[in-house]
Design a protein around this motif. Structure first.
Motif, mmCIF file in Angstrom:
data_model
loop_
_atom_site.group_PDB
_atom_site.id
_atom_site.type_symbol
_atom_site.label_atom_id
_atom_site.label_comp_id
_atom_site.label_asym_id
_atom_site.label_seq_id
_atom_site.Cartn_x
_atom_site.Cartn_y
_atom_site.Cartn_z
ATOM 1 N N ALA A 77 21.115 19.582 19.582
ATOM 2 C CA ALA A 77 21.857 20.328 20.596
ATOM 3 C C ALA A 77 21.195 20.600 21.780
ATOM 4 O O ALA A 77 21.555 20.598 22.951
ATOM 5 C CB ALA A 77 22.548 21.428 19.812
ATOM 6 N N GLU A 78 19.784 20.980 21.403
ATOM 7 C CA GLU A 78 18.977 21.488 22.762
ATOM 8 C C GLU A 78 18.648 20.388 23.634
ATOM 9 O O GLU A 78 18.382 20.460 24.781
ATOM 10 C CB GLU A 78 17.640 22.169 22.245
ATOM 11 N N MET A 79 18.494 19.238 23.074
ATOM 12 C CA MET A 79 18.322 18.109 24.088
ATOM 13 C C MET A 79 19.636 17.732 24.878
ATOM 14 O O MET A 79 19.630 17.364 26.065
ATOM 15 C CB MET A 79 17.979 16.582 23.093
ATOM 16 N N SER A 93 16.472 27.841 26.574
ATOM 17 C CA SER A 93 17.449 26.946 25.531
ATOM 18 C C SER A 93 16.827 27.541 24.168
ATOM 19 O O SER A 93 15.810 28.474 24.106
ATOM 20 C CB SER A 93 16.967 25.527 25.542
ATOM 21 N N GLY A 94 17.237 26.925 23.139
ATOM 22 C CA GLY A 94 16.956 27.098 21.935
ATOM 23 C C GLY A 94 17.705 28.071 20.971
ATOM 24 O O GLY A 94 18.272 29.112 21.386
ATOM 25 N N ILE A 95 18.302 27.286 19.968
ATOM 26 C CA ILE A 95 19.460 28.165 19.092
ATOM 27 C C ILE A 95 19.080 28.811 17.763
ATOM 28 O O ILE A 95 19.783 29.413 17.182
ATOM 29 C CB ILE A 95 20.550 27.096 19.031
ATOM 30 N N GLU A 96 17.733 28.901 17.590
ATOM 31 C CA GLU A 96 17.338 29.383 16.219
ATOM 32 C C GLU A 96 15.842 29.869 16.385
ATOM 33 O O GLU A 96 15.105 29.392 17.179
ATOM 34 C CB GLU A 96 17.345 28.263 15.109
ATOM 35 N N CYS A 97 15.497 30.688 15.688
ATOM 36 C CA CYS A 97 14.038 31.124 15.793
ATOM 37 C C CYS A 97 13.764 31.882 14.339
ATOM 38 O O CYS A 97 14.514 32.457 13.628
ATOM 39 C CB CYS A 97 13.569 31.870 16.705
ATOM 40 N N VAL A 98 12.358 31.965 14.046
ATOM 41 C CA VAL A 98 11.957 32.855 12.967
ATOM 42 C C VAL A 98 10.943 33.939 13.455
ATOM 43 O O VAL A 98 10.081 33.386 14.351
ATOM 44 C CB VAL A 98 11.420 32.320 11.735
ATOM 45 N N GLY A 99 10.772 35.038 12.987
ATOM 46 C CA GLY A 99 9.786 36.065 13.726
ATOM 47 C C GLY A 99 10.062 37.398 12.866
ATOM 48 O O GLY A 99 10.339 37.583 11.665
ATOM 49 N N THR A 100 9.419 38.194 13.548
ATOM 50 C CA THR A 100 9.636 39.760 13.338
ATOM 51 C C THR A 100 10.277 40.671 14.029
ATOM 52 O O THR A 100 10.124 40.451 15.286
ATOM 53 C CB THR A 100 7.927 40.320 12.907
ATOM 54 N N ILE A 101 10.759 41.724 13.366
ATOM 55 C CA ILE A 101 11.567 42.686 14.395
ATOM 56 C C ILE A 101 10.289 43.376 15.312
ATOM 57 O O ILE A 101 9.499 44.085 14.711
ATOM 58 C CB ILE A 101 12.342 43.551 13.807
#
Length: 370
Positions: A77-79, A93-101
């Motif tokens: 989708a980002e392409m 762009s970017g529809i998802e991520c992981v990380g910390t609050i």
């Protein structure tokens, strides 16, 4: 054309973050990936139009949280967004991520909590996850572990899961209502999305037939649990009938190739069966000359799923058992390792891999060192 200045990017962010009732920025800087020459009439923008900039970090308000991003997945989708082919997109762009609050004014998540965020406008209507920090709606954030637990995978490994597995789980167990013993056809099974669906369906006891355009992936898909693997391409119903000596129909069909093959797929499902259209590996061109009267079997249920609905009352992200999926990957039940991990400054290379069809699985970007 020169790259946009940080001031230009900050103005863009201010305009779009107002959608989340956020209007002020802190003085803390962060890195972002920005799509330059962003213009709705300029199509097929190349990967070289992705550039890194430093801008002020956004400040969350009630109903949102600031996430310090450790890694994010790369999606088709980002392409399409980068190339100007998607209905909605923004220059970050970017529809998802992981990380910390990092901060959560409403207290829904404590600072330091490991989380994933999927959609909720990310990359489509508000600045996305191609950044060191992003602000997301709390409805589109889920914890990755129970309180007090350590994350059992690296950030790069976890980043391969949210979009693919949340979407696959919802397609299989909500839209398709998949049950043990059902026969399931997955068209486009060797994609990251398809592999996620394969893992979940096989674990649920479905009998899976997988398609792929790459003969070299046949054994790999059998190893994941496919009962049968078939070469993807036009004329699949006829080829299956010739091979089996009669008409072949399935209880469920997950269509990931898209509009170019969905009409065929509608002929491959039994009465009271279900077809879910959820991928566009074959391109975004609309379905041509579709006449349900002539091309769709009676009694067949046809539906669609797009992950942009995650976080709505009808599709709460909390429905998806993502913590169990993370644990299943950590325990070796699912093979979901990323195909390749890129650095933040290698975003152009990541998109070239995707553009050239070189990805053999989910690709992720580690924000910081690998």
């Amino acid at each position: 054309m020169p790259w946009p200045t940080s001031a230009t990017v900050t103005i863009f962010l201010s305009n779009h973050i107002s959608n989340l009732h956020q209007e002020d920025f802190s003085s803390h800087p962060m890195g972002i990936v920005y799509i330059s020459k962003f213009h709705p009439h300029l199509l097929l923008r190349p990967p070289s139009n992705l550039s890194i900039h430093t801008i002020p970090r956004p400040t969350p308000t009630l109903g949102t949280a600031l996430i310090k991003i450790h890694a994010f997945g790369i999606n088709h989708a980002e392409m399409h967004m980068r190339r100007g082919e998607w209905a909605e997109s923004v220059p970050i762009s970017g529809i998802e991520c992981v990380g910390t609050i990092a901060s959560c004014p409403g207290g829904e998540f404590a600072p330091g909590t490991p989380v994933a965020s999927v959609m909720g406008g990310l990359g489509r209507t508000i600045p996305g996850s191609y950044a060191e920090y992003t602000v997301a709606r709390v409805e589109n954030i889920v914890r990755l572990v129970e309180e007090g637990e350590e994350l059992p995978l690296s950030w790069a490994e976890v980043a391969a899961l949210p979009e693919s597995y949340c979407t696959a789980w919802t397609c299989l167990f909500r839209n398709l209502e998949l049950e043990r013993g059902h026969t399931l056809l997955i068209r486009g099974a060797s994609s990251a999305f398809g592999r996620a669906a394969m893992n979940l369906a096989v674990e649920a006891g479905a009998v899976v037939t997988a398609t792929t355009r790459d003969v070299g992936k046949f054994e790999e898909l059998r190893g994941v649990g496919a009962e049968e693997v078939v070469l993807e391409g036009k004329g699949l119903p006829e080829r299956l009938a010739e091979e089996k000596g009669g008409v072949v129909k399935f209880d469920r069909v997950l269509e990931l190739v898209g509009n170019s093959t969905i009409v065929e797929s509608l002929t491959l499902v039994k009465r009271d069966g279900r077809v879910c259209l959820a991928g566009w590996l074959g391109g975004l061109d609309p379905i041509q000359d579709f006449n349900p009267l002539l091309q769709m079997a009676s009694g067949v249920h046809f539906n669609f799923f797009g992950s942009f609905v995650f976080g709505t009352p009808e599709f709460p992200l909390s429905d998806v058992p993502l913590r169990k999926i993370v644990r299943a990957v950590a325990d070796g039940k699912f093979d979901a390792k990323p195909f390749k991990v890129f650095r933040f400054d290698e975003i152009q290379e990541a998109h070239r891999y995707m553009e050239d069809g070189l990805a053999k699985g989910k690709m992720v970007v580690a924000v910081g060192s690998k």
